[in-house]
Design a protein around this motif. Structure first.
Motif, PDB file in Angstrom:
ATOM      1  N   GLY A   3       0.824  -1.139  -0.157  1.00  0.00           N
ATOM      2  CA  GLY A   3       0.101   0.012  -0.096  1.00  0.00           C
ATOM      3  C   GLY A   3       0.813   1.138   0.150  1.00  0.00           C
ATOM      4  O   GLY A   3       0.569   2.236  -0.581  1.00  0.00           O
ATOM      5  N   ALA A   4       1.961   1.075   0.899  1.00  0.00           N
ATOM      6  CA  ALA A   4       2.915   2.522   0.903  1.00  0.00           C
ATOM      7  C   ALA A   4       3.358   2.676  -0.656  1.00  0.00           C
ATOM      8  O   ALA A   4       3.462   3.696  -1.038  1.00  0.00           O
ATOM      9  CB  ALA A   4       4.112   2.149   1.840  1.00  0.00           C
ATOM     10  N   ALA A   5       3.759   1.696  -1.398  1.00  0.00           N
ATOM     11  CA  ALA A   5       4.464   1.745  -2.594  1.00  0.00           C
ATOM     12  C   ALA A   5       3.480   2.554  -3.701  1.00  0.00           C
ATOM     13  O   ALA A   5       3.638   3.326  -4.612  1.00  0.00           O
ATOM     14  CB  ALA A   5       5.134   0.547  -3.129  1.00  0.00           C
ATOM     15  N   ALA A   6       2.321   1.903  -3.576  1.00  0.00           N
ATOM     16  CA  ALA A   6       1.171   2.360  -4.371  1.00  0.00           C
ATOM     17  C   ALA A   6       0.789   3.756  -4.148  1.00  0.00           C
ATOM     18  O   ALA A   6       0.628   4.558  -5.076  1.00  0.00           O
ATOM     19  CB  ALA A   6       0.098   1.396  -4.189  1.00  0.00           C
ATOM     20  N   SER A  78      11.691  21.484  10.095  1.00  0.00           N
ATOM     21  CA  SER A  78      12.618  20.484  10.343  1.00  0.00           C
ATOM     22  C   SER A  78      11.500  19.171  10.185  1.00  0.00           C
ATOM     23  O   SER A  78      12.256  18.185   9.402  1.00  0.00           O
ATOM     24  CB  SER A  78      13.004  20.204  11.879  1.00  0.00           C
ATOM     25  N   GLY A  79      10.483  19.112  10.597  1.00  0.00           N
ATOM     26  CA  GLY A  79       9.425  18.274  10.402  1.00  0.00           C
ATOM     27  C   GLY A  79       8.954  18.086   9.043  1.00  0.00           C
ATOM     28  O   GLY A  79       8.827  16.784   8.263  1.00  0.00           O
ATOM     29  N   LEU A  80       8.872  18.945   8.283  1.00  0.00           N
ATOM     30  CA  LEU A  80       8.566  18.807   6.897  1.00  0.00           C
ATOM     31  C   LEU A  80       9.669  18.397   6.061  1.00  0.00           C
ATOM     32  O   LEU A  80       9.551  17.554   4.938  1.00  0.00           O
ATOM     33  CB  LEU A  80       8.114  20.422   6.303  1.00  0.00           C
ATOM     34  N   CYS A  81      11.123  18.960   6.436  1.00  0.00           N
ATOM     35  CA  CYS A  81      12.038  18.270   5.946  1.00  0.00           C
ATOM     36  C   CYS A  81      12.276  16.944   6.147  1.00  0.00           C
ATOM     37  O   CYS A  81      12.601  15.956   5.183  1.00  0.00           O
ATOM     38  CB  CYS A  81      13.217  19.102   6.205  1.00  0.00           C
ATOM     39  N   TRP A  82      11.902  16.455   7.192  1.00  0.00           N
ATOM     40  CA  TRP A  82      12.018  15.055   7.568  1.00  0.00           C
ATOM     41  C   TRP A  82      10.886  14.200   6.584  1.00  0.00           C
ATOM     42  O   TRP A  82      11.214  13.138   6.540  1.00  0.00           O
ATOM     43  CB  TRP A  82      11.709  14.851   8.979  1.00  0.00           C
ATOM     44  N   ALA A  83       9.772  14.871   6.717  1.00  0.00           N
ATOM     45  CA  ALA A  83       8.775  13.971   5.984  1.00  0.00           C
ATOM     46  C   ALA A  83       8.874  13.859   4.411  1.00  0.00           C
ATOM     47  O   ALA A  83       8.929  12.832   3.849  1.00  0.00           O
ATOM     48  CB  ALA A  83       7.222  14.634   6.082  1.00  0.00           C
ATOM     49  N   THR A  86      11.859  11.309   4.037  1.00  0.00           N
ATOM     50  CA  THR A  86      11.039   9.855   4.446  1.00  0.00           C
ATOM     51  C   THR A  86      10.161   9.436   3.158  1.00  0.00           C
ATOM     52  O   THR A  86       9.714   8.302   3.166  1.00  0.00           O
ATOM     53  CB  THR A  86      10.373   9.995   5.781  1.00  0.00           C
ATOM     54  N   ASN A  87      10.068  10.347   2.239  1.00  0.00           N
ATOM     55  CA  ASN A  87       9.176  10.097   0.916  1.00  0.00           C
ATOM     56  C   ASN A  87       7.462   9.921   1.445  1.00  0.00           C
ATOM     57  O   ASN A  87       6.829   9.221   0.889  1.00  0.00           O
ATOM     58  CB  ASN A  87       9.838   8.827   0.237  1.00  0.00           C
ATOM     59  N   PHE A  88       7.125  10.630   2.491  1.00  0.00           N
ATOM     60  CA  PHE A  88       5.830  10.732   2.869  1.00  0.00           C
ATOM     61  C   PHE A  88       4.863  11.359   1.756  1.00  0.00           C
ATOM     62  O   PHE A  88       5.314  12.348   1.127  1.00  0.00           O
ATOM     63  CB  PHE A  88       5.762  11.390   4.208  1.00  0.00           C
ATOM     64  N   THR A  89       3.795  10.823   1.504  1.00  0.00           N
ATOM     65  CA  THR A  89       2.892  11.497   0.636  1.00  0.00           C
ATOM     66  C   THR A  89       2.305  12.876   1.239  1.00  0.00           C
ATOM     67  O   THR A  89       2.493  13.090   2.452  1.00  0.00           O
ATOM     68  CB  THR A  89       1.893  10.590   0.207  1.00  0.00           C
ATOM     69  N   PHE A  95      -0.764  14.761   8.009  1.00  0.00           N
ATOM     70  CA  PHE A  95      -1.165  14.181   9.310  1.00  0.00           C
ATOM     71  C   PHE A  95       0.090  14.271  10.349  1.00  0.00           C
ATOM     72  O   PHE A  95      -0.112  14.644  11.362  1.00  0.00           O
ATOM     73  CB  PHE A  95      -1.037  12.735   9.012  1.00  0.00           C
ATOM     74  N   SER A  96       1.202  14.094   9.737  1.00  0.00           N
ATOM     75  CA  SER A  96       2.625  14.220  10.670  1.00  0.00           C
ATOM     76  C   SER A  96       2.777  15.779  11.159  1.00  0.00           C
ATOM     77  O   SER A  96       2.889  15.870  12.316  1.00  0.00           O
ATOM     78  CB  SER A  96       3.849  13.946   9.668  1.00  0.00           C
ATOM     79  N   MET A  97       2.462  16.563  10.522  1.00  0.00           N
ATOM     80  CA  MET A  97       2.401  18.186  10.755  1.00  0.00           C
ATOM     81  C   MET A  97       1.269  18.670  11.615  1.00  0.00           C
ATOM     82  O   MET A  97       1.407  19.054  12.716  1.00  0.00           O
ATOM     83  CB  MET A  97       2.571  19.141   9.538  1.00  0.00           C
ATOM     84  N   ALA A  98      -0.063  17.868  11.694  1.00  0.00           N
ATOM     85  CA  ALA A  98      -1.087  18.178  12.486  1.00  0.00           C
ATOM     86  C   ALA A  98      -0.668  17.305  13.787  1.00  0.00           C
ATOM     87  O   ALA A  98      -1.106  17.888  15.000  1.00  0.00           O
ATOM     88  CB  ALA A  98      -2.181  17.313  11.655  1.00  0.00           C
ATOM     89  N   VAL A  99      -0.097  16.156  13.760  1.00  0.00           N
ATOM     90  CA  VAL A  99       0.110  15.723  15.054  1.00  0.00           C
ATOM     91  C   VAL A  99       1.390  16.572  15.738  1.00  0.00           C
ATOM     92  O   VAL A  99       1.321  16.839  17.157  1.00  0.00           O
ATOM     93  CB  VAL A  99       0.856  14.178  14.640  1.00  0.00           C
TER      94      VAL A  99
END
Length: 207
Positions: A3-6, A78-83, A86-89, A95-99
Motif C-alpha cells: 500500500g505504501a508503494a502504491a 525540520s518536520g517538513l524536511c523529515w517527511a 522519508t518520502n511521505f505523501t 497528518f505528521s504536521m497536524a500531530v
C-alpha cells in the motif's frame, strides 16, 4: 505491491472535497494550517525555500529577534524536511504536521504533562494505522514501518526535549533573562599592582 508503494506512485493530491470526505471516513488528523494542495507544493520545493514559506503559513514576523518564533519555525521546517526525506505523501505529511501541532498545543494551551501527551500521540497514531474502508483506498494511512519512523522522529524532536518546550510556553523571555541569579567572582587586592617593569628589577628579569 504494498500500500505504501502504491501511494508513492500516485503523488497527485486529491481535491478539497475528497480530502474532507476521506478525513471524515478515516478520522485521522490533517494539518489545518494549510490545505493538502499546498503541502504537496511545499514537498516539491528546495530545502532553502521552506523557511520563508513556513513563516508565511505560520504568520510569523519576528523570527530573527523572537526566540519563541524562531524555535517554532525550526520545529515545523525540520518536520517538513523529515517527511520529505522519508518520502511521505502529502496526506501523510499533513497528518505528521497536524500531530506535531497537536502535541505542541497540548503543552501550550493545556499544560499537558508528558505522559498524557504520549497517550494523545498514541491515540492519533492508532487512528492512522486503522484500515480505511472507502472504495478508493482500503489501506491505513501509515504502514507499520512508516509509523515506527514517525514515532522515532517525534520522540527525538519533541518528547526528549519536553521540559524545554514547557519552559518556552510557560516562561516569559523577560523572566528567563532577569529571573535567574548569577554569581560573579571579582578578583580584588588591597593596593594597586605595580607594572611588571617596576615590580621586578631589570637585572633579575634579564637573568
Amino acid at each position: 505491491m504494498s500500500g505504501a508503494a502504491a501511494r508513492r506512485e500516485n503523488k497527485e493530491p486529491p481535491t478539497v472535497k475528497d480530502n474532507k470526505k476521506q478525513n471524515e471516513e478515516a478520522g485521522f488528523l490533517q494539518w489545518e494550517a494549510t490545505p493538502q494542495q499546498r503541502v504537496h507544493a511545499l514537498l516539491s520545493q528546495a530545502k532553502d525555500q521552506l523557511p520563508l514559506e513556513m513563516t508565511k503559513i505560520l504568520g510569523f514576523s519576528n523570527t530573527h529577534v523572537c526566540m519563541k518564533e524562531a524555535v517554532l519555525l525550526d520545529y515545523y521546517v525540520s518536520g517538513l524536511c523529515w517527511a520529505k526525506e522519508t518520502n511521505f505523501t502529502p496526506e501523510q505529511t499533513s497528518f505528521s504536521m497536524a500531530v506535531m501541532q497537536r502535541l505542541l498545543d497540548n503543552i501550550r494551551e493545556k499544560r499537558m504533562p508528558l505522559v498524557e501527551n504520549l497517550m494523545e500521540f498514541a491515540k492519533a497514531l492508532g487512528a492512522a494505522r486503522q484500515c480505511r474502508t472507502s472504495e478508493e483506498c482500503t489501506t491505513p494511512l501509515l504502514e507499520e514501518e512508516e509509523a515506527k519512523a514517525l514515532i522515532t522522529y517525534i520522540r527525538n524532536s519533541l518528547f526528549q526535549k519536553y521540559r524545554l518546550y514547557e519552559l518556552l510556553f510557560t516562561t516569559s523571555r523577560e523572566e528567563l533573562l532577569t529571573g535567574a541569579e548569577r554569581t560573579i567572582e571579582v578578583f580584588g587586592c588591597q593596593g594597586a599592582l605595580a607594572p611588571l617593569e617596576e615590580g621586578l628589577p631589570t637585572h633579575l628579569y634579564s637573568q
